[in-house]
Design a protein around this motif. Structure first.
Motif, PDB file in Angstrom:
ATOM      1  N   GLN A  27      41.982  45.442  32.889  1.00  0.00           N
ATOM      2  CA  GLN A  27      42.917  46.530  33.080  1.00  0.00           C
ATOM      3  C   GLN A  27      42.721  47.814  32.977  1.00  0.00           C
ATOM      4  O   GLN A  27      43.061  48.814  33.731  1.00  0.00           O
ATOM      5  N   PRO A  28      41.987  48.072  32.019  1.00  0.00           N
ATOM      6  CA  PRO A  28      41.741  49.682  31.568  1.00  0.00           C
ATOM      7  C   PRO A  28      40.696  50.125  32.810  1.00  0.00           C
ATOM      8  O   PRO A  28      40.582  51.438  33.185  1.00  0.00           O
ATOM      9  N   LEU A  29      40.224  49.412  33.646  1.00  0.00           N
ATOM     10  CA  LEU A  29      39.070  50.037  34.764  1.00  0.00           C
ATOM     11  C   LEU A  29      40.081  50.288  35.876  1.00  0.00           C
ATOM     12  O   LEU A  29      39.459  50.952  36.797  1.00  0.00           O
ATOM     13  N   GLU A  30      41.294  50.039  35.778  1.00  0.00           N
ATOM     14  CA  GLU A  30      42.296  50.329  36.856  1.00  0.00           C
ATOM     15  C   GLU A  30      41.651  49.542  38.232  1.00  0.00           C
ATOM     16  O   GLU A  30      41.626  50.193  39.306  1.00  0.00           O
ATOM     17  N   LEU A  31      41.388  48.252  38.079  1.00  0.00           N
ATOM     18  CA  LEU A  31      40.811  47.654  39.324  1.00  0.00           C
ATOM     19  C   LEU A  31      42.033  46.756  39.889  1.00  0.00           C
ATOM     20  O   LEU A  31      42.879  46.322  39.031  1.00  0.00           O
ATOM     21  N   ALA A  32      42.140  46.282  41.039  1.00  0.00           N
ATOM     22  CA  ALA A  32      43.132  45.401  41.749  1.00  0.00           C
ATOM     23  C   ALA A  32      42.261  44.391  42.702  1.00  0.00           C
ATOM     24  O   ALA A  32      41.441  44.808  43.167  1.00  0.00           O
TER      25      ALA A  32
END
Length: 176
Positions: A27-32
């Motif tokens: 989640q900290p990598l802001e991936l989806a």
């Protein structure tokens, strides 16, 4: 494929897209993560399922209809036979017809009772016929006896009238 969350997503109504959750570590990598399926493929599967269920439903309905019709025939056939025997009795006036009882227990029992009723009616009819013959014979005997009595009464009346007339003549001549 992986798209950053900030990127804009083009909405295509022919494609079903669903955003999947990512593990907390990513989640900290802001991936989806998105999974997409073409709507035509989805609807084709659903349409296929719909037609399968519709065909199964129609088949079940036809089977139930066929079984109901066969069951109704099985249940009503003996009743129609019983009705036919009753109509033959009425039409012919003869109590010699009988119902061949078979089939459903209740109808079979009804048929036996119907046959017993016909047998009792036939017996009563024979008794009436025999009694009518006896009554007719008695009536003939009574008519013959009545005729003989009437003849005897007529003859006695003539004899009496002749005797009374002679006595009157003798009584009148004896007075002179």
């Amino acid at each position: 494929h992986a798209i950053p969350m900030a990127a804009s997503v083009i909405t295509d109504y022919r494609v079903h897209t669903e955003r999947l959750l990512v593990p907390a570590v990513l989640q900290p990598l802001e991936l989806a993560v998105e999974a997409s399926v073409d709507r035509d493929i989805l609807t084709a599967s659903l349409n296929r399922l719909f037609f399968i269920y519709a065909a199964l439903g129609a088949s079940v309905m036809l089977a139930v209809f066929g079984l109901a019709k066969a069951g109704a025939h099985y249940l009503t056939h003996p009743l129609r036979e019983l009705e036919s025997v009753a109509r033959r009795v009425i039409k012919s006036g003869s109590l010699d017809h009988r119902f061949d009882s078979h089939g459903v227990f209740e109808v079979e029992q009804l048929g036996r009772i119907f046959n017993e009723m016909l047998e009792q009616l036939s017996h009563a009819y024979r008794q009436l016929y025999d009694r009518a013959g006896t009554v007719a014979a008695r009536n003939r005997a009574l008519a013959a006896a009545n005729s003989a009595l009437e003849q005897e009464i007529g003859e006695r009346q003539r004899i009496f009238a002749a005797g009374v007339g002679r006595d009157e003549i003798e009584g009148v001549s004896g007075m002179q």
